[in-house]
Design an enzyme around this catalytic site. Sequence first.
Site, PDB file in Angstrom:
ATOM      1  N   SER A   1       0.878  -1.173   0.000  1.00  8.32           N
ATOM      2  CA  SER A   1       0.000   0.000   0.000  1.00  8.32           C
ATOM      3  C   SER A   1       0.911   1.217   0.000  1.00  8.32           C
ATOM      4  O   SER A   1       2.034   1.143   0.517  1.00  8.32           O
ATOM      5  CB  SER A   1      -0.850   0.012   1.269  1.00  8.32           C
ATOM      6  OG  SER A   1      -1.397   1.312   1.484  1.00  8.32           O
TER       7      SER A   1
ATOM      8  N   TYR B   1      -1.202  -0.804  10.545  1.00  8.95           N
ATOM      9  CA  TYR B   1      -1.410  -1.219   9.149  1.00  8.95           C
ATOM     10  C   TYR B   1      -0.280  -0.696   8.265  1.00  8.95           C
ATOM     11  O   TYR B   1       0.310  -1.433   7.468  1.00  8.95           O
ATOM     12  CB  TYR B   1      -2.763  -0.693   8.643  1.00  8.95           C
ATOM     13  CG  TYR B   1      -2.993  -0.928   7.171  1.00  8.95           C
ATOM     14  CD1 TYR B   1      -3.329  -2.191   6.689  1.00  8.95           C
ATOM     15  CD2 TYR B   1      -2.872   0.113   6.247  1.00  8.95           C
ATOM     16  CE1 TYR B   1      -3.532  -2.406   5.335  1.00  8.95           C
ATOM     17  CE2 TYR B   1      -3.080  -0.091   4.892  1.00  8.95           C
ATOM     18  CZ  TYR B   1      -3.415  -1.356   4.440  1.00  8.95           C
ATOM     19  OH  TYR B   1      -3.614  -1.577   3.100  1.00  8.95           O
TER      20      TYR B   1
END
Length: 242
Positions: free
Chosen positions: A140, A153
Amino acid sequence: MSEKRVALVTGSSSGIGAAVAARLAAAGLRVVVNSARSVEAGREVAASLPDAHYVQADISAQDQARRLVAEVVEHYGRLDVLVNNAGTTRRIPHADLEAAGPEVWREILDVNVIGTWQTTVAAAPHLAASGQGVVVNISSIAGSRPAGSSIPYAVSKAAIEHMTRLLAASLGPAVRVNAVAPGLIETPWTATFTDIAEAVRKSTPMRRVGLPGDVADAVLNLVDATYSTGDVVRVDGGAHLL
Ligand SMILES: NC(=O)c1ccc[n+]([C@@H]2O[C@H](COP(=O)([O-])OP(=O)(O)OC[C@H]3O[C@@H](n4cnc5c(N)ncnc54)[C@H](OP(=O)(O)O)[C@@H]3O)[C@@H](O)[C@H]2O)c1
């Protein structure tokens, strides 16, 4: 042994994983679809593809990650492409440090980092035997920027990116290992991220939120990029330029 290449896409019952499974199937690969909880949805994705098989497994459990890979090889006789897409998060404002307690860290790292690791370890001998083995990890842009749904995350994605480089160095030349780092992509996961979507539409060069197919295109490119390894390819509509 089957003549067609075989791909395992973890977390492919919806969103990016389902689009990657469909793109690889359209490119002529046999595909194994996987999810931990959404069994019916996973079976439906597999049934919608020309030559696909569904296996339920939670990649955060080592025995299940091993069983998943064993079932791929049992079913199709080989494994050529592993797409480590399964992931999880919690949405926690970065300034709220107390909310990101150890249980949140463990839950996210268990799936995103350890799950990716143990699926890759189980797959490695089969990928090496393939002669054209490829791993594509789904990271990501949160893995390299101060962004993302929570700090645990974002850190998990930074770990995946370095794992990509380390594994590329260790597994070459038999197996190539690359990653794709998406920006905001329209999936069930981001359905409530309306504030971020608005900002993306307003200010990124591409002026739109990404689609799962945008990520699937990049994954297929890396599967076919025979001299690329240890790379992280952004698919973020230019968000990194801001
Ligand atoms: N959407 C975005 O904007 C975006 C941006 C950057 C990166 N990503 C990454 O892209 C990947 C897919 O995200 P998405 O947006 O497509 O989300 P999604 O639609 O919610 O899909 C997540 C998939 O992962 C599966 N999964 C979750 N935990 C699992 C586990 N322990 N074992 C096996 N499967 C598991 C889910 O199925 P079950 O729930 O049934 O297990 C589902 O199939 C994630 O790694 C995410 O970090 C997404």
